[in-house]
Design an enzyme around this catalytic site. Structure first.
Site, mmCIF file in Angstrom:
data_model
loop_
_atom_site.group_PDB
_atom_site.id
_atom_site.type_symbol
_atom_site.label_atom_id
_atom_site.label_comp_id
_atom_site.label_asym_id
_atom_site.label_seq_id
_atom_site.Cartn_x
_atom_site.Cartn_y
_atom_site.Cartn_z
ATOM 1 N N ASP A 91 0.971 -1.117 -0.031
ATOM 2 C CA ASP A 91 0.000 0.111 -0.022
ATOM 3 C C ASP A 91 0.809 1.329 0.079
ATOM 4 O OD1 ASP A 91 0.817 0.189 2.713
ATOM 5 O OD2 ASP A 91 -0.971 -0.577 3.443
ATOM 6 N N ASP A 265 -7.922 -7.312 0.883
ATOM 7 C CA ASP A 265 -7.264 -7.506 1.803
ATOM 8 C C ASP A 265 -7.604 -7.208 3.238
ATOM 9 O OD1 ASP A 265 -5.460 -5.095 3.261
ATOM 10 O OD2 ASP A 265 -6.375 -4.638 1.307
ATOM 11 N N CYS A 303 -13.233 -29.189 7.428
ATOM 12 C CA CYS A 303 -11.695 -28.235 7.214
ATOM 13 C C CYS A 303 -10.460 -28.988 7.270
ATOM 14 C CB CYS A 303 -11.685 -27.166 8.205
ATOM 15 S SG CYS A 303 -10.100 -25.995 7.955
ATOM 16 N N CYS A 305 -7.335 -27.832 7.412
ATOM 17 C CA CYS A 305 -6.159 -27.123 7.974
ATOM 18 C C CYS A 305 -5.806 -27.775 9.268
ATOM 19 C CB CYS A 305 -6.472 -25.827 8.507
ATOM 20 S SG CYS A 305 -7.606 -25.593 10.163
ATOM 21 N N CYS A 308 -7.748 -27.916 12.487
ATOM 22 C CA CYS A 308 -9.006 -28.705 12.379
ATOM 23 C C CYS A 308 -8.593 -30.160 12.209
ATOM 24 C CB CYS A 308 -9.817 -28.489 11.332
ATOM 25 S SG CYS A 308 -10.791 -26.712 11.441
ATOM 26 N N HIS A 334 -5.919 -21.622 10.563
ATOM 27 C CA HIS A 334 -7.092 -22.000 10.342
ATOM 28 C C HIS A 334 -8.216 -20.799 9.562
ATOM 29 C CE1 HIS A 334 -11.394 -23.366 10.370
ATOM 30 N NE2 HIS A 334 -11.681 -21.961 10.984
#
Length: 374
Positions: A91, A265, A303, A305, A308, A334
């Site tokens: 940015d 974002d 999930c 990840c 999980c 996660h």
């Protein structure tokens, strides 16, 4: 290799495509995890990539103050410095100057301000912002703009927008010719449709590689933001990426994509992870709550990840309540995984012409709420 954007499919205003850069492709709609100070907090760069992220965001304001853009340049650039070889968007520094800096002074030339770290005095102009982002080695550079907090009166918004458009031209001039790197202009104008159109027209005349919808998610609320997004993306060139800055919650993201946004974002998934908050297809889950203390089930059984797949709600509750570092690591992983899964689901739905169905299923799952307590 040049920077380019190809649209692959549309469904209503929703779009899916690919941004091509020398450092790799970015699938759109894309969510960019925020690496404010050259790190996505609580995550290793390779772990961020494993969540499905194609691009990260770095912060010009923070990096210019510490460790400084000049030091990063001497050490080989931001990609090497933070061990992330894929694309990086930086940015311009304008929003942080507005929100963080003390004793700032705004003039036609730029902004002078005192650092929130040590009180040292600094100046950012469009030219200096372009210099900093070049030193960092950003793949996508943002034009320097001024962003007033909302609500603000129309006169203030109009003056700010026109100053930002003059700065956009100076940013374009200072950016120069940098093959393989892109410069995005930022549309301003608050919630005023005619000012947004005036801004878009000025940016189109200057000519950029992509365009951001700026000045939203600054206090106006979701309904007002969506009202603006009903027309703002369509005011920008159809053949260039459209980036909504600083958004947001999952339902903000789905609503933005529905209205024609390609890139977003937000610090939310990582910040929430560090405070015990998990985002799931069923909505937000507070892992501090006592209801999880004896629960052997995963946070989200669908999930994949590590949080999980390998840990129970009881364990996540324990490490959150104990203040253990692994709590922020697992929940951030996660949350970023869920956000990238959400983006992938939208890309597939747009390609299949089923975005309305995706949106309906998304909201239905959230309305169910979290799983029943044991």
């Amino acid at each position: 290799m040049k920077f380019s954007f190809a649209l692959h499919a549309t469904d209503g205003a929703a779009r899916t495509g690919v941004i091509s850069t020398p450092r790799g492709e970015i699938r759109t709609p894309a969510f960019m995890p925020v690496g404010t100070a050259a790190t996505v907090k609580a995550m290793m760069p390779e772990s961020v990539r494993q969540t499905g992220a194609d691009i990260l965001l770095g912060n010009t304001y923070h990096l210019m103050l510490r460790p400084t853009a000049e030091r990063i340049d001497r050490l080989g650039g931001l990609h090497k410095f933070m061990n992330w070889e894929r694309p990086i968007l930086t940015d311009s520094g304008g929003f942080q100057v507005m929100s963080l800096a003390s004793l700032r002074k705004l003039t036609e030339k730029g902004v002078t301000f005192k650092s929130h770290i040590d009180g040292s005095k600094h100046e950012i102009t469009p030219e200096r912002s372009m210099e900093i982002q070049k030193l960092l080695g950003s793949d996508i550079v943002m034009a320097f703009d001024e962003c007033p907090a909302l609500p603000a009166d129309r006169t203030r918004i109009a003056e700010s927008m026109r100053l930002s458009m003059r700065w956009a031209q100076r940013s374009r001039d200072a950016f120069g010719d940098r093959p393989g790197h892109a410069l995005f202009g930022i549309q301003q104008g608050g919630l005023e449709r005619d000012l947004r159109e005036e801004s878009a027209e000025a940016l189109r005349e200057i000519g950029f590689d992509g365009y951001a919808v700026g000045g939203l998610a600054v206090g106006e609320g979701q309904e007002a933001m969506f009202g603006c997004l009903d027309y703002a993306p369509g005011q920008l060139p159809e053949d260039k990426p459209r980036y909504l800055m600083g958004v947001g919650k999952p339902d903000d993201i789905v609503g933005a994509v529905k209205r024609g946004i390609d890139m977003m974002d937000c610090v939310l998934p990582s910040r929430s992870g560090r405070t015990g908050q998990a985002w799931t297809r069923r909505g937000q889950v507070n892992m501090r709550n006592a209801r999880h203390a004896d629960d052997p089930r995963p946070l989200d059984e669908d999930c994949s990840c590590p949080a999980c797949r390998n840990y129970s709600r009881a364990y996540l509750h324990h490490v959150v309540r104990s203040g253990e570092m692994i709590a922020g690591m697992l929940l951030t992983w996660h949350n970023l995984h869920y956000y990238q899964e959400l983006m992938g689901g939208m890309r597939d739905a747009i390609a299949a012409g089923d975005f309305a169905g995706f949106e309906a299923r998304f909201h239905a799952a959230r309305e169910e709420g979290d799983i029943e307590r044991l």
